[in-house]
Scaffold this active site. Structure first.
Site, PDB file in Angstrom:
ATOM      1  CB  CYS A  84      -3.853  -3.671  -1.578  1.00 53.71           C
ATOM      2  SG  CYS A  84      -4.232  -2.440  -2.834  1.00 53.71           S
ATOM      3  CG  HIS A 142       1.527  -1.578  -2.653  1.00 55.19           C
ATOM      4  ND1 HIS A 142       1.111  -2.867  -2.403  1.00 55.19           N
ATOM      5  CD2 HIS A 142       0.387  -0.846  -2.814  1.00 55.19           C
ATOM      6  CE1 HIS A 142      -0.214  -2.908  -2.408  1.00 55.19           C
ATOM      7  NE2 HIS A 142      -0.675  -1.686  -2.657  1.00 55.19           N
ATOM      8  CD  GLU A 143       0.359   2.993  -2.854  1.00 59.52           C
ATOM      9  OE1 GLU A 143      -0.492   3.111  -3.765  1.00 59.52           O
ATOM     10  OE2 GLU A 143       0.117   2.391  -1.790  1.00 59.52           O
ATOM     11  CG  HIS A 173      -1.887   0.440  -6.971  1.00 61.24           C
ATOM     12  ND1 HIS A 173      -2.968  -0.360  -7.257  1.00 61.24           N
ATOM     13  CD2 HIS A 173      -1.652   0.289  -5.638  1.00 61.24           C
ATOM     14  CE1 HIS A 173      -3.377  -0.975  -6.159  1.00 61.24           C
ATOM     15  NE2 HIS A 173      -2.585  -0.600  -5.161  1.00 61.24           N
TER      16      HIS A 173
END
Length: 188
Positions: free
Chosen positions: A109, A152-153, A156
């Site tokens: 990351c 992953h994004e 976030h």
């Protein structure tokens, strides 16, 4: 365009923002185009594949992804581009379907540079999102690097950090130290 500071997981104040549940983006938004341009410039400068708005201190549901181009070596040694870079802007993304099958991937990351760990991710996802003009899109069965980056994004945007997904913390490692520990060959 401007390179923005990327918030870090290991900084207490930054972490507060990174752990926030992001608010939806109301479209149209005249300032979004510049923000997206800044995000791409920031991501490229950090050699990343994806970046979420909270990583630069803006807790909104916006992320970008750019899968690097793929090249094929020719018999003469030259390279030709077989798959161009694919930039994506995902506004208010929602993962609406998953494969139901997990794979373990070595993941890092930009908010924790140099650190990687084995993270379970779905083999593919279907995501719905809006573009800069507010048009709705559905990207079906995104897999490989794109599918991993979307997961992953989107994490976030919900305040979930990749380190929280790691099941075996012994896989979390600082690859910069691994590189430093490797012997250097003498050059003639």
């Amino acid at each position: 365009m401007a390179i923005r500071r990327i918030l870090r997981i290991d900084d207490a104040e930054d972490r507060k923002i990174l752990k926030m549940q992001c608010r939806p983006v109301k479209l149209p938004d005249r300032n979004l185009k510049q923000l997206v341009a800044d995000m791409f410039e920031t991501m490229h400068a950090a050699n990343g594949v994806g970046l979420a708005a909270p990583q630069i201190g803006i807790p909104i549901q916006l992320c970008i992804i750019e899968i690097p181009p793929e090249y094929e070596e020719q018999p003469d040694g030259s390279l030709i581009e077989v798959n161009p870079a694919e930039p994506y802007v995902l506004i208010n993304p929602r993962i609406v379907k998953t494969s139901g099958e997990e794979i373990m991937r070595d993941e890092g990351c930009l908010s924790l540079p140099g650190w990687y760990g084995m993270v379970p991710r779905q083999t593919w996802v279907t995501v719905e999102f809006q573009d800069l003009s507010g048009k709705h899109h559905r990207l079906r069965r995104a897999d490989g690097l794109l599918g991993w980056a979307i997961q992953h994004e989107v994490d976030h945007l919900h305040g979930i950090l990749f380190t929280e997904r790691i099941r075996d913390l012994s896989t979390l490692r600082d690859i910069t130290k691994e590189r430093e520990a490797q012997p250097v060959e003498a050059k003639a």
